[in-house]
Design a protein around this motif. Structure first.
Motif, PDB file in Angstrom:
ATOM      1  N   PRO A 265     162.467 129.990  64.824  1.00 60.15           N
ATOM      2  CA  PRO A 265     161.458 131.022  65.097  1.00 60.15           C
ATOM      3  C   PRO A 265     161.536 132.163  64.098  1.00 60.15           C
ATOM      4  O   PRO A 265     162.543 132.331  63.403  1.00 60.15           O
ATOM      5  N   SER A 269     164.533 136.452  69.094  1.00 65.44           N
ATOM      6  CA  SER A 269     164.041 136.766  70.440  1.00 65.44           C
ATOM      7  C   SER A 269     162.853 135.888  70.829  1.00 65.44           C
ATOM      8  O   SER A 269     162.482 135.824  71.991  1.00 65.44           O
ATOM      9  N   LEU A 270     162.253 135.219  69.846  1.00 66.50           N
ATOM     10  CA  LEU A 270     161.113 134.357  70.142  1.00 66.50           C
ATOM     11  C   LEU A 270     161.528 132.899  70.312  1.00 66.50           C
ATOM     12  O   LEU A 270     160.691 132.011  70.283  1.00 66.50           O
ATOM     13  N   SER A 271     162.835 132.668  70.511  1.00 61.30           N
ATOM     14  CA  SER A 271     163.309 131.288  70.520  1.00 61.30           C
ATOM     15  C   SER A 271     162.942 130.559  71.808  1.00 61.30           C
ATOM     16  O   SER A 271     163.222 129.374  71.932  1.00 61.30           O
ATOM     17  N   PHE A 272     162.293 131.263  72.777  1.00 59.83           N
ATOM     18  CA  PHE A 272     161.859 130.532  73.978  1.00 59.83           C
ATOM     19  C   PHE A 272     160.671 129.627  73.664  1.00 59.83           C
ATOM     20  O   PHE A 272     160.384 128.697  74.396  1.00 59.83           O
ATOM     21  N   ILE A 273     159.975 129.897  72.564  1.00 58.13           N
ATOM     22  CA  ILE A 273     158.886 129.003  72.156  1.00 58.13           C
ATOM     23  C   ILE A 273     159.524 127.774  71.499  1.00 58.13           C
ATOM     24  O   ILE A 273     160.385 127.917  70.638  1.00 58.13           O
ATOM     25  N   PRO A 274     159.128 126.567  71.925  1.00 52.40           N
ATOM     26  CA  PRO A 274     159.815 125.371  71.410  1.00 52.40           C
ATOM     27  C   PRO A 274     159.713 125.252  69.890  1.00 52.40           C
ATOM     28  O   PRO A 274     158.726 125.679  69.279  1.00 52.40           O
ATOM     29  N   TRP A 278     156.783 126.061  66.372  1.00 49.45           N
ATOM     30  CA  TRP A 278     157.007 126.815  65.136  1.00 49.45           C
ATOM     31  C   TRP A 278     156.769 125.932  63.926  1.00 49.45           C
ATOM     32  O   TRP A 278     156.136 126.342  62.955  1.00 49.45           O
TER      33      TRP A 278
END
Lengths: 336, 123
Positions: A265, A269-274, A278
């Motif tokens: 990512p 902090s945006l690592s909840f998006i698979p 990305w």
């Protein structure tokens, strides 16, 4: 996939790998279908046209119709062509285009072969396509084809040198040619920042390797009618087009992996998006960039093309290698 | 460990087989069932924008292409040496840097020579 890789090789595991490869093939064919559609659509919008809008809703089935048409077209072969080579050329052009995808890690879990020499494998295999192009040009026994094929070969080998040299900087920073390691080494900062010079050389050389505007001289509709594939019709012609777009897929994935941080990512902090989201975003950005360039730039002249590779890109790529090596030495305290 | 190694190359082989299979299947197996086949001498003539083709195209062509091929071989082999050097660079220390600077300088001299001899011009 990583569990399967650990198992003892057998026909069973080979079957699973084959199914996974077929699945990827279907994804790639889907990509090609809609890359062509969006290329026409996006360039249409940029030129204040509408683009394909007749076949299916919003023209979404345009490419499907085109492929069906190619499949139903008579397959002519010129009487004076070299029969064996004429048949072989589309296969030579297409097979490596798909073969290179074997080493692409799309995310940490969606990946296929995990070769230690992944990058070298890509470079080595993609070089074979030049043979397909020059074989097609020569075997057709047509003057346009011959000129197109030779021009194409000269262009592709000239730009291959800066292309492969621009990624040496990335290998220097990672200390590995494994594409997965290269992505994981970009946790803190993507390679596009420290390797900006390498990235710039790579993007330009990739454009030439893909035979796309402003480097589309091999095809040059207005002077060579279509270059090396003038004599090809029906599905043999489709194979050349397919190879071109599958390479676009491969190159997009490679740029994403080498310079744009692969599936990582933008910010932790945006690592909840698979990861795959990305990857697709960065990949789409590159593909859009290709369309944009095509709508913007005119075609180069052949003399500008050749001297640009050798006089500008190659020295820049060498400079990038030296700079990277010196900076790494400083960081490791080799000079103290 | 050796299982992983074998499996990886099994995948590579599958991809290459699939890459050959798709064009062969569509052009030679599915294609003939769907497409017409009515060859005429006009269709099979070499395309030259409507003119009747004069002679073969298997003729001598510009020697420039050959010179660029030579240059390509030189610099591509150079890259072949650069890759292992780049992978092992962190373990090798200052000596490797100096060695590679000398190596690249030699090749740059070659490039400058080709440049001065106007090999890189296309005319």
């Amino acid at each position: 996939m990583s569990d399967l890789l650990q198992q003892t090789p057998s026909w069973g595991t080979a079957l699973w790998f084959a199914l996974a490869a077929v699945a990827l093939l279907l994804v790639v064919l889907g990509f090609v279908t809609y890359a062509i559609y969006f290329e026409r659509k996006v360039i249409g919008w940029m030129q204040l046209r509408i683009g394909p809008n007749r076949v299916g809703p919003l023209g979404l089935l345009q490419t499907v119709a085109d492929v069906a048409k190619l499949l139903l077209k008579e397959d002519t072969r010129p009487q004076h062509a070299d029969k064996a080579l004429f048949t072989l050329a589309p296969i030579l052009a297409y097979a490596p285009a798909f073969g290179v995808l074997a080493v692409m890690p799309f995310t940490d879990s969606i990946r296929f072969a995990d070769l230690g020499i992944g990058l070298l494998y890509y470079i080595a295999l993609s070089g074979i396509t030049v043979l397909g192009v020059i074989t097609a040009g020569w075997a057709s026994n047509n003057k346009y084809s011959l000129i197109g094929g030779l021009r194409s070969a000269a262009q592709m080998i000239s730009y291959e040198v800066p292309l492969v040299m621009s990624v040496v900087g990335v290998v220097l920073m990672t200390g590995s040619m494994n594409l997965r390691d290269i992505v994981l080494a970009q946790q803190d900062v993507w390679n596009i920042v420290p390797q900006f010079l390498g990235f710039a050389v790579f993007i330009v050389a990739a454009q030439a390797e893909l035979n796309r505007t402003p480097f589309d001289l091999p095809e040059a509709e207005s002077e060579l009618v279509a270059g090396y594939h003038v004599e090809y019709s029906g599905f043999r012609f489709a194979m050349f087009m397919l190879a071109e777009y599958v390479y676009m897929f491969g190159m997009g994935a490679l740029v994403t992996i080498l310079f744009l941080g692969g599936w990582l990512p933008i910010h932790p902090s945006l690592s909840f998006i698979p990861g795959i989201v990305w990857f697709v975003l960065k990949f789409s950005l590159y593909v859009f960039f290709q369309f944009w360039v095509r709508a913007t730039f005119p075609r180069l002249r052949v003399d500008q093309l050749m001297s640009f590779a050798w006089k500008v890109l190659l020295p820049l790529a060498l400079l990038n290698i030296l700079l990277t090596a010196v900076v790494i030495s400083f960081q490791n305290g080799m000079f103290s | 460990m050796s299982e992983v190694y074998t499996n990886n190359y099994v995948i590579v082989a599958i991809f290459l087989i699939l890459g050959v299979l798709l064009p062969v299947a569509t052009v030679s197996i599915i294609g003939p069932l769907l497409r017409p086949k009515k060859p005429t001498p006009e269709k099979q003539a070499t395309y030259e924008s409507g003119n009747i083709p004069v002679g073969d195209s298997w003729v001598r062509f510009n020697v420039k292409y050959y010179i660029f091929a030579l240059l390509f071989v030189i610099f591509d082999v150079e890259t072949l040496f650069l890759y292992p050097w780049a992978v092992a660079y962190n373990q090798l220390g200052l000596f490797a840097l100096v060695e590679m600077v000398i190596f690249i300088t030699l090749l740059v001299v070659g490039l400058i020579y080709a440049w001065r001899k106007k090999v890189l011009e296309w005319n």
